[in-house]
Motif scaffolding. Structure first.
Motif, mmCIF file in Angstrom:
data_model
loop_
_atom_site.group_PDB
_atom_site.id
_atom_site.type_symbol
_atom_site.label_atom_id
_atom_site.label_comp_id
_atom_site.label_asym_id
_atom_site.label_seq_id
_atom_site.Cartn_x
_atom_site.Cartn_y
_atom_site.Cartn_z
ATOM 1 N N PRO A 412 39.991 62.240 48.855
ATOM 2 C CA PRO A 412 39.245 61.884 48.297
ATOM 3 C C PRO A 412 38.617 61.267 46.272
ATOM 4 O O PRO A 412 39.917 61.430 46.144
ATOM 5 C CB PRO A 412 38.508 63.395 48.176
ATOM 6 C CG PRO A 412 39.672 64.196 49.340
ATOM 7 C CD PRO A 412 40.627 63.181 48.708
ATOM 8 N N ILE A 439 31.359 63.640 52.251
ATOM 9 C CA ILE A 439 31.584 64.613 51.236
ATOM 10 C C ILE A 439 32.122 65.837 51.586
ATOM 11 O O ILE A 439 31.020 65.988 52.607
ATOM 12 C CB ILE A 439 30.482 63.895 49.955
ATOM 13 C CG1 ILE A 439 30.150 63.225 49.856
ATOM 14 C CG2 ILE A 439 30.647 65.379 48.675
ATOM 15 C CD1 ILE A 439 28.939 62.983 48.652
ATOM 16 N N ASP A 440 32.900 66.771 51.259
ATOM 17 C CA ASP A 440 33.561 67.537 52.399
ATOM 18 C C ASP A 440 33.654 67.516 53.672
ATOM 19 O O ASP A 440 32.341 68.666 53.971
ATOM 20 C CB ASP A 440 32.719 68.680 51.236
ATOM 21 C CG ASP A 440 33.415 68.630 49.767
ATOM 22 O OD1 ASP A 440 34.279 68.179 49.509
ATOM 23 O OD2 ASP A 440 32.448 69.195 48.594
ATOM 24 N N GLN A 442 31.263 65.883 55.514
ATOM 25 C CA GLN A 442 29.984 66.233 55.627
ATOM 26 C C GLN A 442 28.587 64.970 54.689
ATOM 27 O O GLN A 442 29.386 64.288 53.840
ATOM 28 C CB GLN A 442 28.674 66.720 54.869
ATOM 29 C CG GLN A 442 28.688 68.340 54.966
ATOM 30 C CD GLN A 442 28.055 69.057 56.243
ATOM 31 O OE1 GLN A 442 27.207 68.322 56.114
ATOM 32 N NE2 GLN A 442 28.718 69.863 56.630
ATOM 33 N N GLU A 466 35.551 61.094 50.940
ATOM 34 C CA GLU A 466 36.818 61.356 51.742
ATOM 35 C C GLU A 466 36.449 59.094 52.693
ATOM 36 O O GLU A 466 37.420 58.715 52.503
ATOM 37 C CB GLU A 466 36.772 61.491 52.902
ATOM 38 C CG GLU A 466 37.305 62.857 52.271
ATOM 39 C CD GLU A 466 35.712 64.057 52.243
ATOM 40 O OE1 GLU A 466 35.281 64.743 53.586
ATOM 41 O OE2 GLU A 466 35.737 65.128 51.479
#
Ligand code: FUL
Length: 700
Positions: A412, A439-440, A442, A466
């Protein structure tokens, strides 16, 4: 032999591989590039796009008469720089990261910075270098030495020339242009200002002369001359023909900014200049925007603006709102009467350079995995958008005008800037795009914008992603993306502004709200163990606020700033006013010197609400661009009952017109509830006197 045999099969493999790669290259090359959409830039316009950031220098007769628009009635003897050094200009421009300099060879007052044959109103009749000087030549030499390009501003309007308004002047104007195009090497830009006609000296006639800007100057002829004598130079005017004004001098382009316009409607002359800010989506000609603005309020140098050089955060904002919005950035440096770029201007320029270098220090997309939802294949794959080469590009098939490109990181990645460029040799196409990030696990929407063009930069809160995805939502033809870059810019760290309002609320302010601020009110030096600023706080009594800004990411901090506040002005009241004026008069007591109050009387009386031990007064002159009514000599009186007055101080606010900073005067302590400031003399013809802010001192 054995050896031969053993390598023989290898040779076959190489041959086969070579054949395959040949076929691949041929078949790759067989994928044709997309066709151009709409108008495309000329070679000279493409070279101009790459210039991005360059200096304007306004230096001419106005520098010596302290004016913005000279009347034309000035005398050549008035042009007398003490220490003119064009190499200093070039050195500063180069160090600032600029790629060229455009000089006002002649402004509206008609004074020529080169020894023209066309008029006596030039450097040849000035005391500078005994009339043997040539500023344009000096600058040409300096630009060569510092590897900068040269551009020249030649005002069509000439308030000096007696023939202005007749055909004879147009001949003179063309001759002047010819001299500049012939004698000063290669020019990258010729700059024609839009201001035209009106009142002037005109050889002593002192009258108003009007011309038709569309026809009078014979623009076809000037264009032909420039094309012939300077084929690589672009021509600027409000509406082209090569480069357009951005429609404001404040230093920004619209977020939507097409490099194309319906040029034949607008050139030459263009009253609907607001449209210049965005261009025309259905433009017929390539006509990109140049964002011109000055580093100071004025285009020319005025000592009174020495404290008003645009701050580094303001310049950084201008960078993002010009270059980041598909424009070139033409930043004016008003060279002073010494003939030098002022120290303050140069310091702020270097501040801008420092911040931009930091913001774009590490490019993060290159070398990562990249894929597109569609590509026309061949050499037009998604990789080409992140290979760092502006000449290669990702392109979609002819019918595909919506597609996405995704960059995936191994780990990330923290990101807060997207820089994206279309492949403009084939035209500007995209009119809507969005940015999202994984992100995470999602997908999160980050931003949606309109045009891209040569360059678009988006700023957003730092995210740890990511993947990053750019969706082209709408395009006028197949998509072409030459460049997609990602950055993690550090926070903009500048000293906080400290202010207190009339009610006694103290505020700290920095341009980047994610920076931490720490402060003290006991005179001690602030540090990260001091109070963290979370919002305005009450500071009723006289107090000193000291503050620092700290980057929470890396602990970097600014030097501390210190601000003294005296008694709060909440209960102050200007006497003898009607309700409306009373409300207006609060502007001289609101803690903000940038707002002002003016009165037709030559004095002001204030009730402080109760008795204080007074030890001094403070006066901020008006901060307007065109100041008036600044008190230059004063008397300051105090009273306990509003009847009997004592003179506490009288004197001069020295140099207050030229240097409009706060004036503080101490006097022998006296008790008083009422104060009276009388203007014994003031600056300018306006009958009013003005106040940016008025205060008293109760402690030394
Ligand atoms: C304006 C002119 O009138 C100003 O004096 C300045 O030269 C600026 C760049 O353009 O229109």
């Amino acid at each position: 032999m054995k050896f031969y045999r053993s390598i023989y099969p290898m040779n076959r493999i190489y041959q086969t591989l070579a054949l395959i790669s040949c076929i691949t290259i041929i078949s790759c090359n067989q994928v044709p590039p997309p066709k151009a959409v709409g108008p495309v830039p000329s070679v000279r316009q493409l070279a101009w796009h790459d210039m991005q950031y360059y200096a304007f220098v306004h230096f001419n007769m106005n520098t010596f008469t302290d004016m913005e628009w000279g009347t034309g009635g000035e005398r050549p003897e008035q042009f007398d720089p003490s220490n003119l050094d064009t190499r200093q200009w070039a050195r500063i421009a180069k160090a600032a990261g600029m790629k060229g300099i455009i000089l006002t060879a002649k402004h509206h007052d008609g004074f020529c910075l080169w020894p023209t044959k066309t008029t006596e109103h030039s450097v040849k009749n000035s005391p500078w270098k005994d009339g043997k000087g040539d500023v344009v030549k000096d600058l040409m030499d300096a630009c060569r030495e510092y590897d900068l390009k040269l551009g020249l501003y030649l005002s069509p309007w000439d308030r000096n020339n007696e023939h202005y308004g007749t055909a004879k002047y147009v001949e003179i104007f063309h001759e002047q242009l010819g001299e500049l195009l012939t004698n000063y090497g290669e020019l990258f830009e010729v700059w024609f200002d839009g201001a035209n006609g009106g009142h002037g000296y005109y050889g002593g006639a002192n009258e108003t002369r009007k011309i038709d800007n569309k026809t009078y100057y014979e623009w076809d002829k000037t264009t032909q001359m420039i094309r012939k004598l300077q084929p690589n130079a672009v021509i600027f005017s409000d509406g082209g023909p090569d480069i357009r004004w951005v429609g404001t001098e404040e230093g920004w382009a619209n977020e939507t900014n097409w490099s194309i316009m319906r040029r034949d409607e607008i050139y030459p002359g263009w009253p609907r200049y607001v449209e210049l800010r965005s261009g025309h989506e259905d433009g017929t000609h390539w006509l990109p925007a140049e964002v011109n603005t000055s580093i100071r309020p004025g285009w020319y140098y005025h000592q009174r603006e020495d404290h008003q050089v645009k701050s580094v955060p303001r310049l950084v904002r201008t960078f993002y709102e010009s270059i980041g919005r598909n424009g070139n950035f033409l930043l004016n440096l008003p060279v002073d009467a010494r003939g030098l770029v002022h120290e303050a201007d140069s310091a702020h320029l270097m501040g801008l350079k420092g911040q931009i270098d930091l913001d774009f220090e590490h490019e993060l997309a290159k070398g990562n995995e990249v894929e597109s939802s569609e590509s026309r294949g061949g050499i037009y794959t998604a990789e080409k958008a992140i290979d760092g080469l502006p000449s290669t590009y990702w392109a979609t098939s002819d019918t595909v005008t919506t597609a996405s490109i995704t960059v995936s990181f191994k780990e990330p990645m923290e990101i807060n800037r997207l820089l994206v460029q279309e492949y403009i040799p084939l035209g500007q196409r995209i009119n809507s795009f969005a940015l999202s990030a994984l992100i995470d696990g999602q997908w999160k929407h980050i931003d949606q914008q309109t045009t891209i063009g040569y360059k678009r930069i988006l700023k957003f809160e730092t995210i740890k992603a990511e993947k990053i995805k750019v969706d082209i939502l709408d395009s006028k033809g197949p998509i072409t993306i030459a460049n997609l870059e990602l950055y993690r810019a550090p926070k903009l760290l500048v000293e906080p502004d400290v202010s207190r309002n009339r009610e006694g609320l103290v505020s700290l302010h920095v341009p980047d709200p994610t920076v931490d601020l720490y402060y003290t009110i006991d005179g001690s030096e602030p540090s990260i163990t001091s109070k963290l600023y979370t919002g305005p706080f009450i500071g009723n009594a006289p107090l000193t606020v000291k503050a620092i800004a700290v980057n929470p990411d890396n602990g970097a901090q600014t030097i501390s700033v210190s601000k003294d506040f005296d008694i709060v002005k909440k209960n102050w009241n200007v006497m003898g006013l009607n309700v409306e004026d009373e409300l207006e008069s609060l502007k001289m007591m609101d803690g903000n010197p940038n707002t002002y109050w003016a009165t037709g009387k030559d004095e002001v009386t204030i009730d402080l609400g109760k008795n204080y031990n007074l030890v001094g007064l403070s006066y901020w002159p008006i901060q307007e661009r065109y100041p008036f009514g600044i008190i230059t000599q004063y008397e300051f009186l105090t009273s306990s009952d509003g009847q009997k007055w004592k003179l506490a101080s009288k004197g001069e606010f020295g140099n207050v017109v030229n240097n409009r900073i706060e004036q503080k005067v101490n006097f022998t302590p006296v008790t008083g509830r009422y104060i009276k400031l009388k203007a014994i003399s003031k600056h300018g013809d306006d009958p009013r006197i003005s106040f940016g802010e008025l205060g008293v001192l109760t402690k030394n």
